[in-house]
Design a protein around this motif. Sequence first.
Motif, PDB file in Angstrom:
ATOM      1  N   PHE A  32      38.654  27.591  42.445  1.00 38.04           N
ATOM      2  CA  PHE A  32      38.984  28.207  43.726  1.00 38.04           C
ATOM      3  C   PHE A  32      38.967  27.178  44.844  1.00 38.04           C
ATOM      4  O   PHE A  32      39.873  27.155  45.688  1.00 38.04           O
ATOM      5  N   LEU A  49      45.318  36.490  44.848  1.00 39.95           N
ATOM      6  CA  LEU A  49      44.005  36.896  44.346  1.00 39.95           C
ATOM      7  C   LEU A  49      43.868  38.412  44.323  1.00 39.95           C
ATOM      8  O   LEU A  49      43.263  38.974  43.395  1.00 39.95           O
ATOM      9  N   LEU A  55      37.716  40.528  40.879  1.00 41.84           N
ATOM     10  CA  LEU A  55      37.429  39.286  41.575  1.00 41.84           C
ATOM     11  C   LEU A  55      35.945  38.996  41.477  1.00 41.84           C
ATOM     12  O   LEU A  55      35.118  39.901  41.575  1.00 41.84           O
ATOM     13  N   ALA A  59      35.998  33.734  45.196  1.00 45.33           N
ATOM     14  CA  ALA A  59      37.246  34.459  45.441  1.00 45.33           C
ATOM     15  C   ALA A  59      36.972  35.832  46.028  1.00 45.33           C
ATOM     16  O   ALA A  59      37.699  36.306  46.911  1.00 45.33           O
ATOM     17  N   CYS A  63      38.337  37.032  49.718  1.00 45.07           N
ATOM     18  CA  CYS A  63      39.188  38.215  49.885  1.00 45.07           C
ATOM     19  C   CYS A  63      38.540  39.252  50.794  1.00 45.07           C
ATOM     20  O   CYS A  63      39.221  39.897  51.600  1.00 45.07           O
TER      21      CYS A  63
END
Length: 221
Positions: A32, A49, A55, A59, A63
């Motif tokens: 990432f 993503l 997830l 990440a 997000c």
Amino acid sequence: MLLLLGASVASWAFIFERSRALNFARSEMKKFEDKFWSGVDLNRFYQELAARQSLEGMASVFCAGFKEFVRSRKNVSTPAEAVMEGASRAMRVSMSREIDRLESRLPFLATTGSISPYIGLFGTVWGIMNSFIALGGQQQATLSMVAPGIAEALIATAMGLFAAIPAVIAYNRFSHQVEKLENSYGNFMEEFSSILHRQALSSGAEAADSAHPPRSAQSTV
């Protein structure tokens, strides 16, 4: 002894499971970071993503913060400080969930490492006590009469140590790894917050310019 055997088997199962999970978390974090700091467009990266079914790790933190940032920024009247506060809060909640997930199974290892020696010691005392009780009812004492009980008692001690030592070592190692991951997540959150803050300030400045045209334009109107 059966209790210690079960605790030892469960500890080794959790040790292998946590080792794979933490190795995967470190690998995903490196991937990432390489992608994030390569200069990729944040909107496109977020869409990429968000299309995933699940997830994890950094990440998930990214997000959560970016989603809240975009949602709050749609309201042009929202000040930059409020936008950043919402994004930071979302990232903190996501990071807390990720740390809780990484720390799963660790309490069991800590408990096993703490109580297994005492369970083994209890088995040792119980075995020696039974051996001496049996010896007291005999006219003539021989080593063969007490040896089996004492041997079983020592086996209980050995099993307690066999269950405790790997659990303690694994707990200390995994706790250190989780702490390093938490620090990495926290550092990323701070750096990403700075990027979002600059974007929030630039968006606020553009909105102010559009709401208040230059003095010359006002006089012309």
